[in-house]
Each structure stands twice: as structure tokens, then as C-alpha cells.
Design a protein around this motif. Sequence first.
Motif, PDB file in Angstrom:
ATOM      1  N   CYS A  66      19.269  88.928  -6.332  1.00  0.00           N
ATOM      2  CA  CYS A  66      18.016  88.366  -5.810  1.00  0.00           C
ATOM      3  C   CYS A  66      17.025  89.486  -5.480  1.00  0.00           C
ATOM      4  O   CYS A  66      17.359  90.450  -4.812  1.00  0.00           O
ATOM      5  N   CYS A 108      16.603  91.243  -1.003  1.00  0.00           N
ATOM      6  CA  CYS A 108      17.737  90.432  -0.523  1.00  0.00           C
ATOM      7  C   CYS A 108      19.046  90.918  -1.153  1.00  0.00           C
ATOM      8  O   CYS A 108      20.015  91.169  -0.475  1.00  0.00           O
ATOM      9  N   SER A 167      21.260  89.390  -2.896  1.00  0.00           N
ATOM     10  CA  SER A 167      22.382  88.450  -3.035  1.00  0.00           C
ATOM     11  C   SER A 167      22.710  88.229  -4.515  1.00  0.00           C
ATOM     12  O   SER A 167      21.823  88.193  -5.361  1.00  0.00           O
TER      13      SER A 167
END
Length: 340
Positions: A268, A278, A280
Motif C-alpha cells: 500500500c 502505509c 501493508s
Amino acid sequence: MSNARDLTIRLAELLSREQDAMAEFLVALADFDRKRAWAELGHSSLFWFLHRELRLSKGAAHYRKVAAELIQKHSELVAPLRDGRLCLSTVVELEKVIEPGNLAELLPRFFHLSRREAAEVAAAIRPVVRPPMRDVVTVVATPCPSTTSVDADCDNPVVVQPHEPLLGVGSPAASAVVPLTENLRRIHVTVAKRFLAKLDAARDALSHSHPGATNESILEAGLDLLLARHRKRRGIGARPARNGRGTAPGRIPAEVKREVWARDGGCCRWPLDGGGVCGSTLRLEFDHVVPRGRGGPSEAANVRLLCRFHNQLTARQVYGGDLMDRFTREVPRVSEPSAA
Ligand SMILES: [Zn+2]
């Protein structure tokens, strides 16, 4: 957001005080140990003093004993403990590989690591000699925790167990991983009987093409299939698309997905307020920076990878919460942590 920033500053202050207090405690403990003051109080060692007198658990006492002994020999450890580059669990791993003269080279390699990561570094520096390669299957007598998912075989779990005590910490997948060498890890996984039956069936199915396949190679082959299917579904596989002709209007062509996936590193790219992204790798989605509904093209320059939480958050910013509530069940709220 300013309130969140103020709270972050407060949390950072508290964390700094916690790390400082821990370093102070260890310096005082090292001095206490140097004077063998524990013997004066009738204890047989620093460990038993920590456990019996200060009422620390045996694990907590062990970590502090190791750290206190180490900083008596290497005072250079105090500063990184004080500013949080080292923590108690990484010091315990560092202690396993420290030798006269190697601290300066070794120390930075342990900065800002988790226990698992520190154990991996230690295993790479000092690999386990002749790592055990056995699989041991034992029946576990303890009842299955009620929090596990519903499983017909759940009251008879089976453990594929290594023959030495585990030292690693549990991963999010509830398995323990012990680094043995730079490339070898031992895992400890509790599985249902059904799982072992499937493993045996897979071994039988592979008995012509892969006679004598190990559990590892069978599981890895299965994981390869699963990942290949995932890549194919998401259009990010290595295989080129057939002239891109199969792409429906408005959809992101497979070659754009592959390019974006590679460019964004499969994680992400939502920019965080404090810098960085982020990162992720869970529930990733392709997001149009300028929304498709507003004329944004499905070209790599206008497409990025976002986790589902951030993709929905950006959709809410663009289209408003009311509209999005009609299309989504998951409501990302800025005041709650992202699960992604
Ligand atoms: Zn994200």
C-alpha cells in the motif's frame, strides 16, 4: 489531525521515558550485580534475586540478568538501550553472538529489530550446526481454544513438533519460527488431523513426479500454486496479456496492473502523515488517483496500490461517506487503527 499529532508527541514522550527508565534500571542492576549485592541478601544469583525479591517472572528476570551482565562488559550498549535502538529482547539475541572485538561491527545490525528479526540476524552470524530436519507428529492433549475457527476435527489437534524447545515468538499466523541458519527456519504449527490427511494425499499424488518429497517441498508446491492463482486473478502474473484486448472498458489492463504492482513493490502506497507510506501487503487493491468516475485514465501514472482500508478511505474523501455507505459494509473510521 492536529489532535492526533499532539497525542503522538505525548506518546513519544512517554515512550522515551520508559526507555530511559529501563536503561537506568539496567545500569543500576549492573552495579548491583558487580557488587554481588544479591548474595548479601541471601540469593544465589542475580536471576533469583530478580525473580524472588523483585517478583519478576522468570522470563523477565532472565532478560534483565542477561542485559545487566552484558552492559558490565560493554557499556556501549547503554546509549542504544536508552534511546530505543535496542530493547531487552534484542539484547538477549545479541548476547548469543557477541565476541571480543566484534561489538562495533555487530551492534548496528541489531538496532530497531523485533525479537524474531534479531534471532534471524544471530542465526545468520552463528548458524545452528547440523540443523535438525525431522518432522515429529504428536497428539496434543489440551482442548482446542474456543477462539479458533470452527473445525470438525478441532477437538483432536495434532502438532508437527520439533524435538527441541521453541525459542521464537508467535507470528500473526500463530506459528512459532526459530531461525537456525541464514536460510533455514524451524516452524511449529498446530494443525487439524484433516490437514495431515491432506498432506499424505498430496504426497501420494506427487509420488510419480516427486518421489520421496519432503513435507516442506509438498507445502511449498502448494503455496506456489496458491500464489500463482492469486497473481492470475489479480492480473499481476508474469504472463503478458493477449494484446490487452480482453480488458473491459474502464477496467485496468493487466499490463498496467503488473507495472503498478512492480513499481509499488506489492504494498500500500498511502502516504502517512509523519512520512513514509502505509506499506501493508494485505487486501491490496488498485486505486485510480484521479477517480475513474471523474475521467481518470487507467494508466500506470494514475493507478496505485492501496490496502482496502486506505482505498475505502480515499473513496470516502472523494465521494463522501453517505454515498460510500450505500456501497460498502466496512466503514473506515479515522479515529480507529487500520487493521490493514
Ligand atoms: Zn494502507
